[in-house]
Design an enzyme around this catalytic site. Structure first.
Site, mmCIF file in Angstrom:
data_model
loop_
_atom_site.group_PDB
_atom_site.id
_atom_site.type_symbol
_atom_site.label_atom_id
_atom_site.label_comp_id
_atom_site.label_asym_id
_atom_site.label_seq_id
_atom_site.Cartn_x
_atom_site.Cartn_y
_atom_site.Cartn_z
ATOM 1 N N GLU A 98 0.846 -1.312 -0.034
ATOM 2 C CA GLU A 98 0.058 -0.014 0.033
ATOM 3 C C GLU A 98 0.885 1.307 0.021
ATOM 4 O OE1 GLU A 98 -3.254 -0.200 2.827
ATOM 5 O OE2 GLU A 98 -3.507 1.857 2.759
ATOM 6 N N LYS A 276 -7.392 -1.105 11.515
ATOM 7 C CA LYS A 276 -6.795 -1.668 10.283
ATOM 8 C C LYS A 276 -5.510 -0.681 9.858
ATOM 9 C CE LYS A 276 -6.301 -1.975 5.459
ATOM 10 N NZ LYS A 276 -5.412 -0.881 4.607
ATOM 11 N N ASP A 292 4.915 -14.025 12.029
ATOM 12 C CA ASP A 292 3.572 -14.574 11.468
ATOM 13 C C ASP A 292 2.502 -13.139 11.482
ATOM 14 O OD1 ASP A 292 0.985 -15.710 11.400
ATOM 15 O OD2 ASP A 292 1.489 -17.497 12.298
ATOM 16 N N HIS A 389 -3.179 10.367 -0.656
ATOM 17 C CA HIS A 389 -3.188 9.194 -1.325
ATOM 18 C C HIS A 389 -3.105 9.264 -3.051
ATOM 19 C CE1 HIS A 389 -4.942 6.692 2.128
ATOM 20 N NE2 HIS A 389 -3.918 7.041 2.250
HETATM 21 C C1 MEV Z 1 -5.875 3.014 4.985
HETATM 22 O O1 MEV Z 1 -5.058 1.760 4.675
HETATM 23 C C2 MEV Z 1 -5.860 3.234 6.289
HETATM 24 C C3 MEV Z 1 -6.758 4.278 7.010
HETATM 25 O O2 MEV Z 1 -8.044 3.945 6.331
HETATM 26 C C4 MEV Z 1 -6.826 4.309 8.746
HETATM 27 C C5 MEV Z 1 -7.824 5.003 9.141
HETATM 28 O O3 MEV Z 1 -8.889 5.533 8.471
HETATM 29 O O4 MEV Z 1 -7.538 5.237 10.340
HETATM 30 C C6 MEV Z 1 -6.248 5.761 6.567
#
Ligand code: MEV
Length: 437
Positions: A98, A276, A292, A389
């Protein structure tokens, strides 16, 4: 790539599954033979095949690491420089596809590093294995008394090396988990190893003893990846002024970060994305160091739901003119054994990290997770996430359009300046750049 359309039928007229078309002995072939078989089956070109591995030694390594290996996948490996953790500056390797992950980590590491850096605390490196026994015995009965000493004696030999390194047996708990079943939980300090093998070996070794003493048959004996006795906390405190971004004052951004975090403690959907983002960092370092990733992710997500509701793993508050952030996570990593011990890329990563012990690596990873979260929240509550992004996405569009070398940055800049992010525009601008020469 086009898959062959001729369908093979067996004598009963039923279509053969693809693995049969590759041949029932596919897994018995050498990597080179499997690659040729696959290539032939899918009508692949040499170029397409080379994308899955051109280095014979790496193909051989893949072959001893997994069954039916056909190659390897080159995930980008990057280094986020200058992570200040407990006063020491670390360069942190990330393996990740990413585009924004390392950029975000580096941004946060720099803001936080200029303001004192991260501090961490961690528990001992204790992991747990469980033997589940079907029995109605009372776990507090006299029959169970003394079991702990017997288990410890039984494990003296398999744990001898671990005990010499300062780890080893760390206790046994017995808990009834339903009217028919008892969980015997075996705790072992695995020092610098992640510990899966030694835990499973020990659990299987004491299984007959536990069965005999609890008067029932064991359903299974296996480690738990929950790793809830192997928890690391990372923290930072930065003056609110350092949070200013996107035309908003530092105080405003800091207060909005606290609110954003609160939303992730009350709204499950936001909590998943929030966590995430944290795992973007933790899993990337885990992959780079040959750890792992699935075990760590399972543990962290389980930890996030430990009180019954899935929540943000982080906490933030604004106090005394500073934003205070913290992250508490179970990070069961090894710096010896496993892929970390022999995979050349993992060994390289360990070298970049100056060969940390397992506790230090877990601390660095918790800081990386927190950095990732700070960077995400700071962008989300100020200028938004997409501007950054899309700039990074433009690089991918440039590559896909055929740009190479210096052309990539030039084309990505042009796409960003013009605010168009599609392949057609990329190809058009690239043609223009090339005509111009
Ligand atoms: C993108 O990989 C991760 C985010 O969505 C995390 C978040 O929203 O806190 C930018």
């Amino acid at each position: 790539m086009q898959q062959k359309t001729d369908i093979s039928y067996n004598s009963a007229g039923i279509e053969k599954p693809p693995w049969l078309k590759l041949g029932p002995r596919f897994r018995k072939l050498t990597v080179a033979e499997r690659r040729i078989r696959l290539c032939d089956f899918l009508d692949m070109s040499e170029d397409e095949l080379s994308a899955t591995g051109f280095d014979t030694e790496m193909c051989d390594l893949a072959d001893i690491m997994v069954e039916s290996a056909v190659g390897y996948i080159p995930v980008p490996l990057g280094v986020a420089a200058g992570f200040k953790v407990n006063g020491h500056l670390y360069n942190v390797p990330f393996a990740v596809e990413e585009p924004s992950v390392i950029a975000a980590a580096t941004f946060a590491a720099s803001v936080i590093g200029r303001n004192g850096g991260f501090t961490t605390e961690s528990t001992e490196t204790v992991m747990t294995a469980e033997v589940y026994v079907e029995t109605e015995i009372d776990p507090d009965s006299r029959d169970v008394t003394g079991l702990i000493t017997e288990v410890e004696d039984e494990l003296t030999e398999p744990l001898a090396a671990m005990t010499r390194r300062g780890g080893g047996f760390h206790g046994l708990d017995i808990e009834r988990i339903d009217p028919d079943t008892i969980a015997a939980r075996l705790h072992i300090d695995t020092c610098d190893a992640m510990g899966a093998n030694i835990l499973n070996t020990c659990a299987e070794r004491v299984r007959p003893l536990i069965e005999a003493r609890l008067g029932g048959e064991a359903i299974m004996a296996i480690l738990t990846n929950a790793a809830d006795r192997r928890v690391t906390t990372a923290r930072f405190s930065i003056p609110v002024d350092a949070c200013a971004r996107g035309g908003r004052s530092g105080l405003e951004v800091a207060q909005r970060i606290v609110k954003a975090n609160r939303i992730a403690t009350i709204d499950f959907h936001r909590a998943v994305t929030h966590n995430k983002g944290i795992m973007n960092g933790i899993s990337s370092v885990a992959l780079a160091t040959g750890n792992d990733t699935r075990a760590i992710e399972a543990a962290c997500h389980a930890f996030a739901v430990r009180d019954g509701a899935y929540r943000a793993l982080t906490e933030y508050e604004v106090r005394d003119g500073a934003l205070h952030g913290s992250l508490r996570v179970p990070v069961a990593v090894g710096t010896v054994g496993g892929a970390a011990g022999f995979h050349p890329a993992a060994r390289f990563s360990m070298q970049v990290l100056e060969r940390p012990d397992a506790r230090t690596l877990a601390s660095i990873m918790a800081c990386v997770g927190l950095a990732q979260n700070y960077a995400a929240l700071s962008a989300l509550v100020s200028e938004g996430i997409q501007a950054g992004h899309m700039r990074l996405h433009a690089n991918r569009l440039a590559w896909k359009a055929g740009a190479r070398g210096d052309e990539i940055a030039e084309l990505a800049d042009r796409l960003s300046d013009e605010g168009v992010f599609n392949s057609e525009a990329a190809e058009h601008i690239l043609a223009h750049i090339r005509r111009r020469g």
